[in-house]
Design an enzyme around this catalytic site. Structure first.
Site, PDB file in Angstrom:
ATOM      1  N   ARG A 107       0.916  -1.153  -0.039  1.00  0.00           N
ATOM      2  CA  ARG A 107       0.033   0.088   0.106  1.00  0.00           C
ATOM      3  C   ARG A 107       0.759   1.440  -0.007  1.00  0.00           C
ATOM      4  O   ARG A 107       1.679   1.275   0.833  1.00  0.00           O
ATOM      5  CB  ARG A 107      -0.885   0.077   1.344  1.00  0.00           C
ATOM      6  N   HIS A 134      -7.412   0.782  -6.456  1.00  0.00           N
ATOM      7  CA  HIS A 134      -7.733  -0.123  -5.189  1.00  0.00           C
ATOM      8  C   HIS A 134      -8.217  -1.111  -5.280  1.00  0.00           C
ATOM      9  O   HIS A 134      -9.513  -1.327  -4.925  1.00  0.00           O
ATOM     10  CB  HIS A 134      -8.388   0.870  -3.952  1.00  0.00           C
ATOM     11  N   GLN A 137     -10.371  -3.582  -2.836  1.00  0.00           N
ATOM     12  CA  GLN A 137     -11.710  -3.101  -2.210  1.00  0.00           C
ATOM     13  C   GLN A 137     -12.729  -3.335  -3.292  1.00  0.00           C
ATOM     14  O   GLN A 137     -14.106  -3.742  -2.877  1.00  0.00           O
ATOM     15  CB  GLN A 137     -11.529  -1.557  -2.409  1.00  0.00           C
ATOM     16  N   ASP A 229     -16.964   8.032  -1.204  1.00  0.00           N
ATOM     17  CA  ASP A 229     -15.550   7.745  -0.532  1.00  0.00           C
ATOM     18  C   ASP A 229     -15.116   9.228  -0.316  1.00  0.00           C
ATOM     19  O   ASP A 229     -15.738  10.049  -0.231  1.00  0.00           O
ATOM     20  CB  ASP A 229     -14.668   7.250  -1.780  1.00  0.00           C
ATOM     21  N   CYS A 270     -16.219   2.656   0.859  1.00  0.00           N
ATOM     22  CA  CYS A 270     -14.852   1.723   1.322  1.00  0.00           C
ATOM     23  C   CYS A 270     -14.550   1.778   2.712  1.00  0.00           C
ATOM     24  O   CYS A 270     -13.960   0.953   2.996  1.00  0.00           O
ATOM     25  CB  CYS A 270     -14.092   1.979   0.247  1.00  0.00           C
ATOM     26  N   ARG A 298     -13.793  -7.388   2.898  1.00  0.00           N
ATOM     27  CA  ARG A 298     -12.567  -7.240   2.542  1.00  0.00           C
ATOM     28  C   ARG A 298     -11.628  -8.388   2.881  1.00  0.00           C
ATOM     29  O   ARG A 298     -10.783  -8.724   2.174  1.00  0.00           O
ATOM     30  CB  ARG A 298     -11.854  -5.936   3.140  1.00  0.00           C
TER      31      ARG A 298
END
Ligand code: CP
Ligand code: NVA
Length: 312
Positions: A107, A134, A137, A229, A270, A298
Site C-alpha cells: 500500500r 484500489h 476493495q 468515498d 469503502c 475485505r
C-alpha cells in the site's frame, strides 16, 4: 479452468471477467467455511510481506487475518522501517524481498512502485491501494453486491464524489469488466482521466453495460447502489478546503437516496468515512447501508486473492 497461481494482483485491468468471478466465488466459499469454523492450510509455510506507506485498518487486518487463517506468516513493514525508494531503489528492495518472501502486499503512493515490485521481486505482489487504484476493495464491493442482489450484470451503480480518485478509477474498471452500469457523478474539476474512462468503456462494451460521467446529481435516479468515498484521499490532506467547497453538492444524504426512486437501493462506502462530508450520519446508519458487510468482505476477498495466487 481458471488458474491464477503466481499472478500478481495490481489492477482489475489484468483480469478477465471469468477470473474476477472465480475470485468472488472463491471468497464466498472461504467465507462460508469460516462461518462454520473451518479454515485452511493453503498458505502453510508461506511468508508474506505487508508494506504500508499509508495507514490502514481494513486492508492491513484483512491481509493479516487471512494469512493467519490459512496458516501463513506475515511481516508488517511500515514506511519508516524499510528502505523503499529512498536510500535503496524500489528495484533493489524488490529483488531482496523476493528472496525472503513468497508474496508481497504493497500500500503506497506511486502505482509505478507496486508495478516495479511485481516486476523485480519474482513473487506475487498484491496492490493494497495506490494513488491510482484500489482493486482488492472492488472485490469486496462486488461480493457484497452479489450477496445482496444475487447477481452483478445489469445492476445500476452510482459513485458520487471525487471522480478521479483510486476508488472511482477501480470501480469504473470493475463495473466495465462485470457488466455493471456505472455512473460517476462529480463536479467537472474532479472527473476521471479520459484514458481510464475509455479503457473502462471498452470493457463495458464487451460486457454489455455503460459508463457515464456527469456532474448532474439527478443522474442518481435508478441506482441500485449509491457509493461514495472520502473527499480527500490519503496524501491530499492539503486539498481539504478546496474539496469541501467543490463537493458539498455531491454529499450522499437522504434526499439523494430518495432521488434513486427505488426503495431497494443500497449504500456502500469503502471506509473510513468522514460523516457530515461525503455521507450523512442517517444514510450511514440506515438499514440500506451495508458498509460493515462490505468491510468484512475485505478479509474474505483478500484471502481469496492470496489463496488463488499463492496457495497450495
Ligand atoms: N477501505 C480500506 O482500504 O480501508 P483501510 O484504509 O482501513 O485499509
Ligand atoms: N480514496 C481513499 C480510499 C481509502 C480506502 C484514499 O485513497 O484515501
Amino acid at each position: 479452468m481458471v488458474n491464477l497461481k503466481g499472478r500478481s494482483f495490481l489492477t482489475l485491468k489484468d483480469f478477465t471477467p471469468e477470473e474476477i468471478e472465480y475470485l468472488l466465488d472463491l471468497a464466498a466459499d472461504l467465507k462460508a467455511k469460516k462461518k462454520q469454523g473451518i479454515t485452511g492450510n493453503s498458505l502453510k509455510g508461506k511468508n508474506i510481506a505487508m508494506i504500508f506507506e499509508k495507514p490502514s485498518t481494513r486492508t492491513r487486518c484483512s491481509f493479516a487475518v487471512a494469512c493467519n487463517d490459512e496458516g501463513g506468516f506475515h511481516e508488517y513493514l511500515s514506511r519508516n522501517e524499510i528502505q523503499l525508494g529512498g536510500k535503496e531503489s524500489v528495484k533493489d528492495t524488490a529483488r531482496v524481498l523476493g528472496r525472503f518472501f513468497d508474496g508481497i502486499e504493497f500500500r503506497g503512493f506511486s502505482h509505478e512502485h507496486v508495478e516495479m515490485l511485481a516486476k523485480y521481486s519474482g513473487v506475487p505482489v498484491w496492490n493494497g491501494l495506490t494513488d491510482d487504484y484500489h482493486p482488492t476493495q472492488i472485490l469486496a464491493d462486488f461480493l457484497t453486491l452479489k450477496e445482496h442482489f444475487g447477481y452483478l450484470k445489469g445492476l445500476n451503480f452510482v459513485f458520487m464524489g471525487d471522480g478521479r480518485n483510486n476508488m472511482a478509477n477501480s470501480l469504473m474498471i470493475g463495473c466495465g469488466k462485470m457488466g455493471v452500469n456505472c455512473t460517476i457523478i462529480a463536479p467537472k474539476e474532479l472527473w476521471p482521466k479520459e484514458e481510464i474512462v475509455q479503457v473502462s468503456r471498452g470493457y463495458a462494451k464487451d460486457a454489455g453495460s455503460t459508463i457515464t460521467i456527469t456532474d448532474d446529481v439527478a443522474a442518481v435516479e435508478g441506482a441500485d447502489c449509491v457509493y461514495t468515498d472520502v473527499w480527500c484521499s490519503m496524501g491530499e490532506e492539503d486539498k481539504a478546503a478546496e474539496r469541501v467547497a467543490l463537493l458539498r453538492p455531491y454529499q450522499v444524504n437522504s434526499d439523494v437516496m430518495k432521488a434513486t426512486k427505488k426503495d431497494t437501493s443500497i449504500f456502500l462506502h469503502c471506509l473510513p468515512a468522514v460523516k457530515g462530508n461525503e455521507v450523512t450520519e442517517d444514510v450511514f446508519e440506515a438499514d440500506y447501508s451495508l458498509v460493515f458487510d462490505e468491510a468484512e468482505n475485505r478479509m474474505h476477498t483478500i484471502k481469496a486473492v492470496m489463496v488463488a495466487t499463492l496457495g497450495e
